[in-house]
Design an enzyme around this catalytic site. Structure first.
Site, PDB file in Angstrom:
ATOM      1  N   HIS A   1       1.150  -0.973  -0.020  1.00 12.56           N
ATOM      2  CA  HIS A   1      -0.001  -0.355   0.188  1.00 12.56           C
ATOM      3  C   HIS A   1       0.089   0.893  -0.358  1.00 12.56           C
ATOM      4  O   HIS A   1       2.305   1.204   0.795  1.00 12.56           O
ATOM      5  CB  HIS A   1      -1.350  -0.018   1.086  1.00 12.56           C
ATOM      6  CG  HIS A   1      -1.506   0.913   1.383  1.00 12.56           C
ATOM      7  ND1 HIS A   1      -2.230   2.558   0.851  1.00 12.56           N
ATOM      8  CD2 HIS A   1      -3.145   0.720   0.602  1.00 12.56           C
ATOM      9  CE1 HIS A   1      -3.148   2.753   0.900  1.00 12.56           C
ATOM     10  NE2 HIS A   1      -3.878   1.930   0.727  1.00 12.56           N
TER      11      HIS A   1
ATOM     12  N   ASP B   1      -7.454  -5.160  -0.641  1.00 10.75           N
ATOM     13  CA  ASP B   1      -8.643  -6.249  -1.146  1.00 10.75           C
ATOM     14  C   ASP B   1      -8.033  -7.574  -0.990  1.00 10.75           C
ATOM     15  O   ASP B   1      -8.938  -8.540  -2.621  1.00 10.75           O
ATOM     16  CB  ASP B   1      -7.496  -5.604  -2.582  1.00 10.75           C
ATOM     17  CG  ASP B   1      -8.519  -4.026  -3.168  1.00 10.75           C
ATOM     18  OD1 ASP B   1      -7.616  -3.064  -3.576  1.00 10.75           O
ATOM     19  OD2 ASP B   1      -9.628  -3.692  -2.671  1.00 10.75           O
TER      20      ASP B   1
HETATM   21  C1  SDX Z   1      -6.241  -0.394  -3.168  1.00  8.83           C
HETATM   22  O1  SDX Z   1      -4.956   3.842  -1.929  1.00  8.83           O
HETATM   23  C2  SDX Z   1      -5.439   3.597  -1.989  1.00  8.83           C
HETATM   24  O2  SDX Z   1      -5.985   4.279  -1.082  1.00  8.83           O
HETATM   25  C3  SDX Z   1      -6.160   2.466  -2.088  1.00  8.83           C
HETATM   26  C4  SDX Z   1      -7.076   1.800  -1.387  1.00  8.83           C
HETATM   27  C5  SDX Z   1      -8.878   2.606  -1.333  1.00  8.83           C
HETATM   28  O3  SDX Z   1      -9.029   1.813  -0.235  1.00  8.83           O
HETATM   29  O4  SDX Z   1      -8.897   2.851  -1.931  1.00  8.83           O
HETATM   30  O5  SDX Z   1      -6.187   1.230  -0.297  1.00  8.83           O
HETATM   31  C6  SDX Z   1      -7.875   0.269  -2.636  1.00  8.83           C
HETATM   32  O6  SDX Z   1      -6.385  -0.007  -4.102  1.00  8.83           O
HETATM   33  C7  SDX Z   1      -5.216  -1.355  -2.535  1.00  8.83           C
HETATM   34  C8  SDX Z   1      -4.085  -1.504  -3.629  1.00  8.83           C
HETATM   35  C9  SDX Z   1      -4.678  -2.154  -3.942  1.00  8.83           C
HETATM   36  N1  SDX Z   1      -3.821  -2.759  -5.354  1.00  8.83           N
HETATM   37  C10 SDX Z   1      -2.598  -3.923  -5.341  1.00  8.83           C
HETATM   38  O7  SDX Z   1      -2.775  -4.774  -4.444  1.00  8.83           O
HETATM   39  C11 SDX Z   1      -1.784  -3.888  -6.609  1.00  8.83           C
HETATM   40  C12 SDX Z   1      -0.565  -4.942  -5.585  1.00  8.83           C
HETATM   41  N2  SDX Z   1       0.037  -3.390  -5.552  1.00  8.83           N
HETATM   42  C13 SDX Z   1       0.993  -2.868  -5.665  1.00  8.83           C
HETATM   43  O8  SDX Z   1       0.570  -2.359  -6.816  1.00  8.83           O
HETATM   44  C14 SDX Z   1       1.751  -2.219  -4.601  1.00  8.83           C
HETATM   45  O9  SDX Z   1       1.614  -2.272  -3.837  1.00  8.83           O
HETATM   46  C15 SDX Z   1       0.531  -0.685  -4.837  1.00  8.83           C
HETATM   47  C16 SDX Z   1      -0.306   0.170  -6.082  1.00  8.83           C
HETATM   48  C17 SDX Z   1      -0.613  -0.691  -3.456  1.00  8.83           C
HETATM   49  C18 SDX Z   1       1.918   0.838  -4.299  1.00  8.83           C
HETATM   50  O10 SDX Z   1       2.527   0.968  -4.606  1.00  8.83           O
HETATM   51  P1  SDX Z   1       3.518   2.048  -4.716  1.00  8.83           P
HETATM   52  O11 SDX Z   1       3.545   2.239  -3.378  1.00  8.83           O
HETATM   53  O12 SDX Z   1       3.602   2.820  -5.947  1.00  8.83           O
HETATM   54  O13 SDX Z   1       4.242   0.627  -4.318  1.00  8.83           O
HETATM   55  P2  SDX Z   1       5.108   0.120  -5.504  1.00  8.83           P
HETATM   56  O14 SDX Z   1       4.958  -0.272  -6.488  1.00  8.83           O
HETATM   57  O15 SDX Z   1       6.826   1.436  -5.370  1.00  8.83           O
HETATM   58  O16 SDX Z   1       6.494  -0.957  -4.514  1.00  8.83           O
HETATM   59  C19 SDX Z   1       8.049  -0.867  -3.346  1.00  8.83           C
HETATM   60  C20 SDX Z   1       7.981  -1.588  -3.925  1.00  8.83           C
HETATM   61  C21 SDX Z   1       9.174  -2.635  -5.323  1.00  8.83           C
HETATM   62  O17 SDX Z   1       9.613  -3.047  -5.193  1.00  8.83           O
HETATM   63  P3  SDX Z   1      10.812  -2.635  -5.494  1.00  8.83           P
HETATM   64  O18 SDX Z   1      10.625  -1.857  -6.947  1.00  8.83           O
HETATM   65  O19 SDX Z   1      11.399  -1.365  -4.439  1.00  8.83           O
HETATM   66  O20 SDX Z   1      11.954  -3.754  -5.424  1.00  8.83           O
HETATM   67  O21 SDX Z   1       7.760  -3.021  -3.479  1.00  8.83           O
HETATM   68  C22 SDX Z   1       7.190  -3.941  -4.390  1.00  8.83           C
HETATM   69  C23 SDX Z   1       7.594  -3.213  -5.552  1.00  8.83           C
HETATM   70  O22 SDX Z   1       8.051  -4.663  -6.702  1.00  8.83           O
HETATM   71  N3  SDX Z   1       5.843  -4.395  -4.192  1.00  8.83           N
HETATM   72  C24 SDX Z   1       5.416  -5.304  -4.084  1.00  8.83           C
HETATM   73  C25 SDX Z   1       4.181  -5.614  -4.197  1.00  8.83           C
HETATM   74  N4  SDX Z   1       3.691  -3.852  -3.738  1.00  8.83           N
HETATM   75  C26 SDX Z   1       5.095  -3.556  -3.896  1.00  8.83           C
HETATM   76  N5  SDX Z   1       6.242  -6.646  -5.106  1.00  8.83           N
HETATM   77  C27 SDX Z   1       5.064  -7.658  -4.605  1.00  8.83           C
HETATM   78  N6  SDX Z   1       3.936  -7.990  -5.273  1.00  8.83           N
HETATM   79  C28 SDX Z   1       3.401  -6.292  -4.399  1.00  8.83           C
HETATM   80  N7  SDX Z   1       1.798  -6.511  -4.068  1.00  8.83           N
END
Ligand code: SDX
Length: 365
Positions: free
Chosen positions: A258, A315
């Site tokens: 998140h 989620d």
């Molecule tokens: C919702 O914002 C809100 O409030 C949204 C929400 C709401 O109530 O409206 O809470 C609802 O949208 C929840 C999120 C649902 N999405 C997912 O579950 C999709 C998977 N999650 C990721 O896409 C991600 O964690 C986000 C989009 C939720 C957050 O993205 P960020 O803050 O941009 O984090 P990032 O992508 O920069 O990740 C940081 C690191 C990365 O690794 P490095 O490149 O630093 O090595 O963490 C890793 C990412 O690869 N990472 C994950 C991951 N989430 C982050 N790796 C694997 N699986 C994941 N789910």
């Protein structure tokens, strides 16, 4: 001018009194009330709290619930639209079309007074469950079921979806789902809605903006992704291989991580408890066990490879709850929207009350 922040991370875009999130402590409040306490209220009461900014007294709640229940019906033109635009499996596409058509048919569509916007917001909150349930009925070759005014917001949704009155626990589970999904500050769909609202576009246009943004797999679409992941993993002993395979290909595992929470999303904990209770009621812990194994494996892998944990978000366990409620994956984002629409309309009113067109700058490179 300050440097750009990718994804506007940690950028404070505006003031709000609707929602507060403490990402470090994992505390979420709507109008100053912690989400754990909100889970004990009805969805109608939480919807009123978000839109009006106060917990309704019994008279206010009875009046609001009465208005919502009387506005649950959708007319035959909308039902015909749902029937003809019955393409593909993703329910949100049909919901988006139906909301667009509802905007056309709303007799107050050109009236932007507070009273008209309030009655339009009641129609949106009241009709989303009927629209989503009707989309599902048509997609599964069944006729829609008319709303039952004697049932709660959540129980009525499950009744219209499946044609039978849910158990008390099932009704409580979906009410809590709608409450926990209702609001989350400037998440992508709400922020996009506020931009539309800031141009003084009508409330239907703003909600349609939110719907379109919510669909993305990295936002509301993740709930459907988690449900498909649960089916793909199918047994707890497959979780380890699934996670290692995803991470080794630098692919995201849906339902984890998140932007704001640095500890566990408090909603995930509450959904996990709901899933546990449904599993116990049904005497089947299968999906719960698959999910918990995924959770533990992700935590362990992130600690081992990145030196910091990753936690489930809203989620993840909500998708497990949907499995136990027999809600299909292609409906998941639409059910999320059914809860979130109360937060969306409350942000529309807040933007309207103290508006300036939202127009940031870009750094030309
Ligand atoms: C919702 O914002 C809100 O409030 C949204 C929400 C709401 O109530 O409206 O809470 C609802 O949208 C929840 C999120 C649902 N999405 C997912 O579950 C999709 C998977 N999650 C990721 O896409 C991600 O964690 C986000 C989009 C939720 C957050 O993205 P960020 O803050 O941009 O984090 P990032 O992508 O920069 O990740 C940081 C690191 C990365 O690794 P490095 O490149 O630093 O090595 O963490 C890793 C990412 O690869 N990472 C994950 C991951 N989430 C982050 N790796 C694997 N699986 C994941 N789910």
């Amino acid at each position: 001018m300050q440097d750009t922040k990718k994804g506007l991370e940690d950028v404070l875009a505006l003031d709000t009194s609707i929602c507060s999130i403490d990402g470090r402590q994992g505390i979420l409040k709507y109008r100053g009330i912690e989400v754990e306490q909100l889970g004990q209220m009805s969805y109608d009461a939480v919807s009123y709290l978000l839109i009006h900014g106060k917990v309704p007294d019994q008279r206010e709640l009875d009046s609001y619930s009465k208005k919502l229940r009387s506005e649950r019906y959708i007319n035959s033109d909308i039902l015909n639209v749902l029937n003809v635009c019955n393409y593909g499996s993703e329910a949100l596409d049909s919901l988006r079309t139906a909301v667009c058509c509802s905007a056309h048919m709303d007799t107050e569509k050109d009236d932007s007074s507070m009273e008209a916007n309030m009655s339009k917001s009641i129609r949106l909150v009241a009709k989303f469950p009927t629209l989503v349930a009707s989309v599902h009925r048509y997609k599964t070759g069944q006729l829609p079921i008319a709303p039952d005014e004697n049932l709660s917001h959540g129980a009525n949704f499950l009744y219209m979806l499946k044609g039978k009155v849910p158990t008390e626990l099932e009704a409580d589970a979906i009410e809590k789902d709608f409450i926990l999904s209702a609001e989350h500050e400037l998440n992508p769909s709400t922020f996009s809605l506020r931009i539309t609202a800031s141009t003084m576009a009508d409330i239907y246009s703003a909600v349609i903006t939110g719907l379109c943004t919510l669909k993305g797999p990295l936002h509301g679409g993740a709930r459907k992704g988690v449900m498909n992941m649960l089916d793909e993993v199918s047994h707890p002993e497959n979780a380890e291989k699934y996670v290692l395979d995803k991470l080794s290909h630098r692919q995201k595992v849906m339902g984890f991580g998140h932007r704001v929470y640095k500890t566990c999303d408090p909603r995930a904990k509450l959904f996990k408890d709901i899933a546990r209770r449904l599993a116990d009621e049904q005497g089947d812990s299968h999906w719960y066990d698959v999910a918990e194994t995924l959770e533990h494996t992700m935590y362990r892998e992130f600690m081992a490879t990145k030196g910091k944990p990753i936690f489930p978000n809203v989620d993840f366990y909500s998708a497990v709850v949907y499995k136990y409620l027999d809600i299909p994956p292609e409906l998941a984002t639409s059910v999320f929207a059914t809860g979130r629409v109360s937060g969306w309309v409350s942000h529309y009113f807040e933007q309207y009350a103290n508006n300036r067109v939202i127009r940031p700058r870009a750094n030309y490179i």
